[in-house]
Scaffold this motif. Structure first.
Motif, PDB file in Angstrom:
ATOM      1  N   GLN A 171       0.802  -1.223   0.000  1.00  0.00           N
ATOM      2  CA  GLN A 171       0.000   0.000   0.000  1.00  0.00           C
ATOM      3  C   GLN A 171       0.839   1.280   0.000  1.00  0.00           C
ATOM      4  N   GLY A 172       2.070   1.189  -0.470  1.00  0.00           N
ATOM      5  CA  GLY A 172       2.928   2.372  -0.469  1.00  0.00           C
ATOM      6  C   GLY A 172       3.188   2.897   0.925  1.00  0.00           C
ATOM      7  N   GLY A 173       3.248   1.989   1.896  1.00  0.00           N
ATOM      8  CA  GLY A 173       3.380   2.409   3.292  1.00  0.00           C
ATOM      9  C   GLY A 173       4.623   3.223   3.582  1.00  0.00           C
ATOM     10  N   VAL A 174       5.713   2.958   2.854  1.00  0.00           N
ATOM     11  CA  VAL A 174       6.945   3.700   3.139  1.00  0.00           C
ATOM     12  C   VAL A 174       6.773   5.180   2.843  1.00  0.00           C
ATOM     13  N   SER A 175       5.973   5.502   1.828  1.00  0.00           N
ATOM     14  CA  SER A 175       5.710   6.915   1.536  1.00  0.00           C
ATOM     15  C   SER A 175       4.507   7.421   2.312  1.00  0.00           C
ATOM     16  N   GLN A 176       3.473   6.582   2.422  1.00  0.00           N
ATOM     17  CA  GLN A 176       2.248   6.986   3.106  1.00  0.00           C
ATOM     18  C   GLN A 176       2.502   7.315   4.578  1.00  0.00           C
ATOM     19  N   LEU A 177       3.324   6.499   5.226  1.00  0.00           N
ATOM     20  CA  LEU A 177       3.551   6.663   6.661  1.00  0.00           C
ATOM     21  C   LEU A 177       4.924   7.221   7.009  1.00  0.00           C
ATOM     22  N   GLY A 178       5.879   7.090   6.102  1.00  0.00           N
ATOM     23  CA  GLY A 178       7.246   7.483   6.451  1.00  0.00           C
ATOM     24  C   GLY A 178       7.829   8.623   5.662  1.00  0.00           C
ATOM     25  N   GLY A 179       7.126   9.129   4.645  1.00  0.00           N
ATOM     26  CA  GLY A 179       7.696  10.204   3.841  1.00  0.00           C
ATOM     27  C   GLY A 179       8.921   9.766   3.066  1.00  0.00           C
ATOM     28  N   VAL A 180       8.998   8.456   2.746  1.00  0.00           N
ATOM     29  CA  VAL A 180      10.131   7.917   2.002  1.00  0.00           C
ATOM     30  C   VAL A 180       9.725   7.748   0.539  1.00  0.00           C
ATOM     31  N   HIS A 181      10.572   8.225  -0.353  1.00  0.00           N
ATOM     32  CA  HIS A 181      10.273   8.188  -1.781  1.00  0.00           C
ATOM     33  C   HIS A 181      10.819   6.907  -2.401  1.00  0.00           C
ATOM     34  N   PRO A 182       9.958   6.060  -3.014  1.00  0.00           N
ATOM     35  CA  PRO A 182      10.468   4.860  -3.680  1.00  0.00           C
ATOM     36  C   PRO A 182      10.891   5.168  -5.117  1.00  0.00           C
ATOM     37  N   ARG A 183      12.037   4.649  -5.507  1.00  0.00           N
ATOM     38  CA  ARG A 183      12.486   4.753  -6.888  1.00  0.00           C
ATOM     39  C   ARG A 183      12.758   3.337  -7.383  1.00  0.00           C
ATOM     40  N   THR A 184      12.116   2.958  -8.474  1.00  0.00           N
ATOM     41  CA  THR A 184      12.144   1.553  -8.864  1.00  0.00           C
ATOM     42  C   THR A 184      13.230   1.244  -9.888  1.00  0.00           C
ATOM     43  N   LEU A 185      13.764   0.030  -9.737  1.00  0.00           N
ATOM     44  CA  LEU A 185      14.630  -0.577 -10.740  1.00  0.00           C
ATOM     45  C   LEU A 185      13.834  -1.681 -11.409  1.00  0.00           C
ATOM     46  N   ARG A 186      14.085  -1.923 -12.689  1.00  0.00           N
ATOM     47  CA  ARG A 186      13.330  -2.939 -13.413  1.00  0.00           C
ATOM     48  C   ARG A 186      13.811  -4.323 -12.998  1.00  0.00           C
ATOM     49  N   ASN A 187      12.902  -5.090 -12.407  1.00  0.00           N
ATOM     50  CA  ASN A 187      13.245  -6.469 -12.082  1.00  0.00           C
ATOM     51  C   ASN A 187      13.373  -7.300 -13.349  1.00  0.00           C
ATOM     52  N   LEU A 188      14.440  -8.049 -13.456  1.00  0.00           N
ATOM     53  CA  LEU A 188      14.679  -8.944 -14.587  1.00  0.00           C
ATOM     54  C   LEU A 188      13.933 -10.262 -14.355  1.00  0.00           C
ATOM     55  N   PRO A 189      13.814 -11.110 -15.374  1.00  0.00           N
ATOM     56  CA  PRO A 189      13.052 -12.352 -15.216  1.00  0.00           C
ATOM     57  C   PRO A 189      13.537 -13.255 -14.093  1.00  0.00           C
ATOM     58  N   ASP A 190      14.810 -13.144 -13.691  1.00  0.00           N
ATOM     59  CA  ASP A 190      15.311 -13.981 -12.602  1.00  0.00           C
ATOM     60  C   ASP A 190      15.166 -13.320 -11.237  1.00  0.00           C
ATOM     61  N   GLY A 191      14.497 -12.164 -11.179  1.00  0.00           N
ATOM     62  CA  GLY A 191      14.270 -11.484  -9.912  1.00  0.00           C
ATOM     63  C   GLY A 191      15.331 -10.469  -9.544  1.00  0.00           C
ATOM     64  N   THR A 192      16.455 -10.473 -10.250  1.00  0.00           N
ATOM     65  CA  THR A 192      17.516  -9.505  -9.981  1.00  0.00           C
ATOM     66  C   THR A 192      17.193  -8.177 -10.673  1.00  0.00           C
TER      67      THR A 192
END
Length: 380
Positions: free
Chosen positions: A107-128
Motif C-alpha cells: 500500500q505504499g506504506g513507506v511513503s504513506q507513513l514514512g515520507g520515504v520516496h520509492p524509486r524503482t529498478l526494473r526487475n529482470l526475469p530472474d528477480g535480480t
C-alpha cells in the motif's frame, strides 16, 4: 474458450477433495504446533519479559548471523519498520525492484507513513536487477532531489514465480552497496525456501544485508508473525518504531512458540514442497498446450506460475474452472477435486505449495489440471 460446464451438486454426489494452492498463508497449525503454543511460558513482551518471544528472537538472529532480532505481527510491518529505520530523514529515497512486494503489495506504506520516496529498478526475469542501473539511479547532492538512503531486494521473488536470487549476484550487490555506502535490506518473507533451494544456511544469503525481514506465516506454516534482524542498535530503534506503529503485543509468546516450532519442524521439510511444485510443472509441460504453459526451470521453490494465453483464456477463467467440478470430469479422473489457485497478473496464475499439502493432494491437482488443460485445448 467459452466453458459451459455443468456444476455437480455438492450434496449426494460424493465427497469433494479440496486443495488450496492460492497461497502458503492458508495453513492451519498442526496439533503439535498448537500444543507448543498452549504450553509456552509467557510474559509482557513490550517490557521485553516474554521468554518465548526472547527465545524466538535469539534463534532467528543466530540463524541469520545478526546481532539481534525483533518479533513483529506481519511482514508488511517488518519491512516498513526496516525502511523507516534506515531512512530516518523525511525525503529519503529507497531503491527497490518494480516487482517487489514492498512496491506492489504494501500500500505504499513507506511513503504513506514514512515520507520515504520509492524509486524503482526494473526487475529482470530472474528477480535480480541491473547493478549498472542501480549505480546510475543513486542520487548526487542537489537540493532538488531526495536523498538515496537504502537499497531493497526480495528473496524469494514472488512475482517472478518464487525465484531464488543468485548468490553471486547478491555478493556483487553487497560489494556495490558498500562502495556506495548504502545499507541493503532484504525482504526475506520466503528466505528459508531460498536457503533450502540453494542448500546453504540462511546466514550465507543475508551476509551483506544490514537488515532482513523473515515471515513465519508463509512457507514455514505458522499462523502469525514475522521477525526482523539487524545490529543491536538497529533493533533497539526498531522496537520504538514497532510501538509507534501499534505492533507492541503483550503475552505474545503464544504466537512466538508457533514460530519456533515452524523453524524446527517445518523448515527442514521445505524441499518437499519444492519437489511437489516440480511434479505439477512437469505435468503441465507434458500436456503440450498452446494455451497454458509453464517453465519448470524457473520454479525454484514452492511457487509455480502458469502462463495463459489471455485471448483464449484469461487467468481468472482458469481459476474459476479449477474451482468447479463437472460430471464429465469426475467420470474421467475418478474423483471430485476443487483446486484453489490465484490469478496474479493479466497473463499468469499462481500456485503455491505449503506444509498442509500432501502427495495425494498433488496427484489430485495434477489429474484435474491435465483434464482442464485438455478441455480448454478442445481435446477432453
Amino acid at each position: 474458450m467459452e466453458q459451459q460446464a455443468k456444476i455437480c451438486a455438492q450434496n449426494g454426489e460424493g465427497e469433494t477433495h479440496m486443495v488450496n494452492l492460492s497461497s502458503d498463508t492458508v495453513t492451519e497449525p498442526s496439533k503439535a504446533m498448537k500444543e507448543a503454543m498452549m504450553s509456552a511460558p509467557l510474559g509482557d513482551d513490550v517490557f521485553g519479559e516474554d521468554p518465548t518471544v526472547n527465545a524466538l528472537q535469539e534463534k532467528v538472529a543466530e540463524l541469520l548471523g545478526k546481532e539481534a532480532a525483533l518479533f513483529v505481527p506481519t511482514g508488511t510491518m517488518g519491512n516498513l519498520i526496516c525502511v523507516l529505520n534506515h531512512c530516518r530523514t523525511r525525503g529519503s529515497e529507497v531503491l527497490v525492484g518494480d516487482l517487489s512486494h514492498i512496491h506492489i503489495w504494501e500500500q505504499g506504506g513507506v511513503s504513506q507513513l514514512g515520507g520515504v520516496h520509492p524509486r524503482t529498478l526494473r526487475n529482470l526475469p530472474d528477480g535480480t536487477f541491473s547493478l549498472t542501473e542501480l549505480r546510475q539511479l543513486v542520487r548526487g547532492v542537489d537540493d532538488h532531489w531526495p536523498t538515496t538512503a537504502l537499497v531493497c531486494v526480495e528473496n524469494t521473488q514472488n512475482m517472478v514465480g518464487g525465484r531464488v536470487l543468485p548468490l553471486a549476484w547478491l555478493d556483487e550487490l553487497g560489494v556495490l552497496c558498500r562502495e556506495l555506502e548504502l545499507p541493503l535490506h532484504m525482504d526475506g518473507a520466503r528466505l528459508f525456501n531460498a536457503a533450502a533451494a540453494l542448500g546453504v544456511p540462511p546466514s550465507r544469503i543475508v551476509k551483506d544485508c544490514a537488515s532482513v525481514s523473515i515471515c513465519l506465516s508463509k512457507g514455514l506454516g505458522a499462523p502469525v508473525g514475522s521477525v526482523i534482524v539487524g545490529s543491536k542498535d538497529f533493533i533497539k530503534n526498531a522496537r520504538r518504531l514497532r510501538k509507534a506503529l501499534g505492533g507492541g503485543m503483550r503475552q505474545v509468546g503464544v504466537l512466538a512458540a508457533a514460530g519456533i516450532y515452524a523453524l524446527d519442524h517445518v523448515g527442514p521439510t521445505l524441499t518437499r514442497d519444492h519437489a511437489y511444485i516440480q511434479e505439477v510443472a512437469r505435468a503441465v509441460v507434458e500436456c503440450k498446450s498452446e494455451i497454458i504453459k509453464c517453465d519448470p526451470a524457473s520454479a525454484h521453490t514452492n511457487i509455480l506460475l502458469l502462463e495463459c494465453d489471455p485471448e483464449a483464456l484469461p487467468p481468472s477463467h482458469l481459476c474459476e474452472r479449477m474451482d468447479q467440478v463437472t460430471d464429465e470430469e469426475v467420470a474421467a479422473i475418478g474423483e471430485r477435486v476443487v483446486a484453489r489457485i490465484l490469478p496474479i497478473t493479466d497473463t499468469a496464475v499462481r500456485m503455491v505449495v505449503h506444509c498442509d499439502i500432501t502427495h495425494e493432494d498433488i496427484q489430485s491437482v495434477i489429474n484435474k489440471l491435465k483434464y482442464v488443460i485438455k478441455e480448454f485445448d478442445g481435446k477432453a
